[in-house]
Design a protein around this motif. Structure first.
Motif, PDB file in Angstrom:
ATOM      1  N   CYS A  77      -4.379  -0.365   0.422  1.00  0.00           N
ATOM      2  CA  CYS A  77      -5.114  -1.388   1.163  1.00  0.00           C
ATOM      3  C   CYS A  77      -6.581  -0.941   1.256  1.00  0.00           C
ATOM      4  O   CYS A  77      -6.927   0.187   0.900  1.00  0.00           O
ATOM      5  CB  CYS A  77      -4.494  -1.591   2.539  1.00  0.00           C
ATOM      6  SG  CYS A  77      -4.653  -0.174   3.630  1.00  0.00           S
TER       7      CYS A  77
ATOM      8  N   CYS B 280      -0.033   3.639   3.126  1.00  0.00           N
ATOM      9  CA  CYS B 280       0.556   3.164   4.383  1.00  0.00           C
ATOM     10  C   CYS B 280       2.064   3.354   4.350  1.00  0.00           C
ATOM     11  O   CYS B 280       2.669   3.777   5.340  1.00  0.00           O
ATOM     12  CB  CYS B 280       0.214   1.689   4.608  1.00  0.00           C
ATOM     13  SG  CYS B 280      -1.487   1.397   5.103  1.00  0.00           S
TER      14      CYS B 280
ATOM     15  N   CYS C 269      -7.180   2.242   3.481  1.00  0.00           N
ATOM     16  CA  CYS C 269      -6.780   3.495   2.837  1.00  0.00           C
ATOM     17  C   CYS C 269      -7.744   3.841   1.707  1.00  0.00           C
ATOM     18  O   CYS C 269      -8.089   5.012   1.518  1.00  0.00           O
ATOM     19  CB  CYS C 269      -5.361   3.377   2.295  1.00  0.00           C
ATOM     20  SG  CYS C 269      -4.098   3.477   3.583  1.00  0.00           S
TER      21      CYS C 269
ATOM     22  N   CYS D  17       0.844  -1.200   0.000  1.00  0.00           N
ATOM     23  CA  CYS D  17       0.000   0.000   0.000  1.00  0.00           C
ATOM     24  C   CYS D  17       0.878   1.248   0.000  1.00  0.00           C
ATOM     25  O   CYS D  17       1.696   1.440   0.901  1.00  0.00           O
ATOM     26  CB  CYS D  17      -0.909  -0.017   1.223  1.00  0.00           C
ATOM     27  SG  CYS D  17      -1.840   1.517   1.436  1.00  0.00           S
TER      28      CYS D  17
HETATM   29 ZN   LIG Z   1      -2.974   1.474   3.368  1.00  0.00          ZN
END
Ligand SMILES: [Zn+2]
Ligand SMILES: [Zn+2]
Length: 110
Positions: free
Chosen positions: A82, A43, A85, A40
């Motif tokens: 992800c 992240c 998110c 991700c």
């Molecule tokens: Zn994420």
């Protein structure tokens, strides 16, 4: 209902290839660090490694732009994220996620 205008696009070979290729790509973050393939990006920018599940369009797809390759397929408009998110990217600032996703990672109303 689901985003009917994009149904054909998400089933297209062009999208499946672009999505798979983008997922497998190391992505250089704004600070120059490299987000490893399949992780991700959002992240990663916060120092967390989490598997990406969705390739998101930075400029969201609309009926008007879904056939524009620079929006729909160009890597510069893609971002792998992800689920958490992705929900946040599609929610108003500070609000709890109010959307769900279908098996293609498309946003659907809850
Ligand atoms: Zn994420
Ligand atoms: Zn998205």
């Amino acid at each position: 209902m689901a985003r009917e205008f994009a149904r054909g696009f998400y089933h297209s070979v062009a999208w499946k290839h672009a999505r798979a290729a983008y997922m497998a790509l190391p992505v250089t973050a704004q600070d120059g660090r490299i987000c490893p393939p399949g992780m991700c990006e959002r992240c990663f920018s916060r120092g967390v490694l989490a598997p990406a599940e969705i390739v998101h369009h930075r400029v969201h797809l609309t009926p008007a732009n879904v056939r524009d390759r620079a929006i729909a397929l160009d890597f510069s408009n893609l971002m792998r994220v992800c689920r958490d998110c992705h929900a946040e990217l599609h929610s108003p600032e500070g609000a709890a996620p109010r959307v769900a996703f279908d098996e293609y990672g498309r946003v659907v109303p809850r």
